[in-house]
Design a protein around this motif. Structure first.
Motif, short mmCIF file in Angstrom:
data_model
loop_
_atom_site.label_atom_id
_atom_site.label_comp_id
_atom_site.label_asym_id
_atom_site.label_seq_id
_atom_site.Cartn_x
_atom_site.Cartn_y
_atom_site.Cartn_z
N VAL A 157 27.04 51.11 39.81
CA VAL A 157 25.72 51.70 40.05
C VAL A 157 24.64 50.85 39.39
CG1 VAL A 157 24.28 53.71 39.54
CG2 VAL A 157 26.62 54.02 40.35
N LEU A 158 24.92 50.37 38.16
CA LEU A 158 23.94 49.53 37.48
C LEU A 158 23.69 48.23 38.25
CD1 LEU A 158 25.05 49.94 33.75
CD2 LEU A 158 23.04 50.94 34.86
N ALA A 159 24.78 47.61 38.76
CA ALA A 159 24.61 46.37 39.51
C ALA A 159 23.82 46.60 40.80
CB ALA A 159 25.98 45.77 39.83
N VAL A 160 24.15 47.69 41.51
CA VAL A 160 23.44 48.00 42.76
C VAL A 160 21.96 48.26 42.48
CG1 VAL A 160 23.24 49.67 44.63
CG2 VAL A 160 25.48 48.82 43.96
N LYS A 161 21.72 49.03 41.44
CA LYS A 161 20.34 49.33 41.12
C LYS A 161 19.59 48.08 40.67
CE LYS A 161 20.37 53.68 42.02
NZ LYS A 161 19.54 54.20 43.14
N ALA A 162 20.29 47.19 39.93
CA ALA A 162 19.65 45.94 39.53
C ALA A 162 19.31 45.07 40.73
CB ALA A 162 20.56 45.19 38.55
N GLY A 163 20.25 44.99 41.73
CA GLY A 163 19.98 44.21 42.94
C GLY A 163 18.83 44.81 43.74
#
Length: 330
Positions: free
Chosen positions: A229-235
Motif C-alpha cells: 500500500v505504501l509503494a502504491v501510494k508513493a507511486g
C-alpha cells in the motif's frame, strides 16, 4: 440417671470364722461429704433409677431426622427439641448448597490425553431429606462416578480444538446426567462448571508453537500488504506530482510565450521594429542576463565561447534556426 440413697453392708462371717451378728452397717446420706449436685434425681418405675430429657438445638440450614431406637420417627425443623435419652437421637442433614470438584482423565479423538476438572454445586432437596439420609451412603462418590462416565464417553468423540469449543455442550450433558442419577436419592444439582481442560504439557507447548507460527505468518502478510500500500501510494503521489509539475511548466511556458508576444507587439508599435529584430534583441538580452547570473552567484562555473563577433554569431544562429522551421514543416 441413677441415685443411690443408702448403702447397707451385712457381714456373714467374722475374721475367726464365727457367724457375726446380723446387724447391718448403714451409711446414710448425711455421712457423705457435701457435694454440689448438678443433676436432680428422678425416681420411678418402682426402682431407684430415673430417665431424663436431653435438650438438642438444631441450627438453621439443617434438617434433623428423629430416630427412636434406630427407627425413623419424623423430620425436625431448626430450633430446640427435647430427646428422651438414651432411646432417641437425631441425624443431622445439611440443606445448604455444597460443592465438589471431580477430576477426570481421558483422551480426545486425535489421541491427546487431557485432564478435565468439573465443579458441581448441589444441595439436598428439603422435601426428600429421608431419601438423602437413608437411600445413599456416599453421594459425592456417586456424583464423581457419573461425571467420569459422561466425560469419558463424550470427550473421545471430539478433537482437542473441538473440546475447547464445546465446553457448554459438555456442561449441559454432565448436568443432565448427574441430575437424572441423583434426583432419586433426594439431591438437586444447582450448576455444573468445567473449570479446567488441560492437555499434556508437551502437547500444550506444541499448540503454543503452532499458534505462534500462525500469528507470525499473519503478521508477515499484513506487513507485506502495508508495504504494498505504501509503494502504491508513493507511486500515485509521484505520478500526481509529475503531472502537476508538467501542468505548471506548461502554464509557465504559455505565460512566457504570451509575455514575449505582448513585448514584440508593443516594441514594434512603439519603436517601429520588425518582429525579427525584436526577437534578436530579446535573445541577446537573455544571453547577457544569463552570463550576469553566473557571475553574481559564484557557486558554479560555465565556459562559453565568447569573442567580438559572439553576438553576431548568436543572432545568425537564431535567425537560421527560425528560417529552417518553415522548411521542415513543408
Amino acid at each position: 440417671l441413677l441415685r443411690i440413697t443408702d448403702l447397707r453392708i451385712v457381714p456373714v462371717f467374722t475374721m475367726d470364722g464365727t457367724q457375726g451378728e446380723n446387724k447391718p452397717l448403714v451409711m446414710n446420706r448425711s455421712d457423705e461429704p457435701d457435694v454440689e449436685e448438678d443433676v436432680p434425681s428422678i425416681e420411678g418405675f418402682g426402682a431407684k433409677m430415673g430417665f431424663g430429657c436431653c435438650p438438642f438445638c438444631l441450627p438453621q440450614g439443617f434438617a434433623g431426622l428423629l430416630e427412636n431406637n434406630g427407627q425413623y420417627v419424623k423430620t425436625l425443623t431448626p430450633g430446640c427439641v427435647c430427646l428422651c435419652c438414651p432411646f432417641e437421637n437425631v441425624k443431622v442433614i445439611d440443606l445448604r448448597m455444597q460443592s465438589i470438584e471431580c477430576v477426570s482423565d481421558t483422551k480426545t479423538s486425535d489421541n491427546v490425553t487431557v485432564q478435565v476438572r468439573t465443579s458441581i454445586q448441589f444441595q439436598v432437596n428439603p422435601s426428600k431429606v429421608t431419601l438423602a439420609a437413608y437411600t445413599i451412603q456416599n453421594a459425592q462418590q456417586t456424583m464423581n462416578a457419573l461425571v467420569d462416565d459422561i466425560v469419558r464417553s463424550e470427550l473421545p468423540k471430539l478433537t482437542l480444538d473441538m473440546a475447547y469449543e464445546s465446553k457448554q455442550i459438555m456442561v449441559a450433558e454432565i448436568k443432565a446426567a448427574v441430575q437424572r442419577g441423583m434426583t432419586k436419592y433426594g439431591y438437586d444439582i444447582i450448576s455444573v462448571l468445567i473449570t479446567d481442560l488441560r492437555p499434556d504439557m508437551k502437547v500444550l507447548s506444541a499448540m503454543n508453537e503452532i499458534n505462534s507460527a500462525r500469528r507470525l505468518r499473519e503478521a508477515a502478510i499484513e506487513r507485506a500488504e502495508a508495504e504494498k500500500v505504501l509503494a502504491v501510494k508513493a507511486g500515485e503521489a509521484d505520478a500526481e506530482s509529475k503531472y502537476l509539475s508538467g501542468v505548471g511548466v506548461s502554464r509557465m511556458r504559455a505565460a512566457i510565450t504570451d509575455g514575449f508576444n505582448d513585448s514584440i507587439k508593443k516594441m514594434g508599435q512603439d519603436n517601429g521594429l520588425s518582429p525579427q529584430e525584436v526577437v534578436n534583441m530579446m535573445l541577446v538580452t537573455q544571453y547577457l542576463d544569463c552570463l550576469k547570473d553566473f557571475a553574481v552567484s559564484g557557486k558554479s562555473s560555465v565556459i562559453v565561447p565568447h569573442g567580438l563577433g559572439a553576438t553576431a554569431e548568436m543572432q545568425s544562429a537564431v535567425r537560421n534556426g527560425m528560417l529552417q522551421i518553415p522548411k521542415m514543416e513543408g
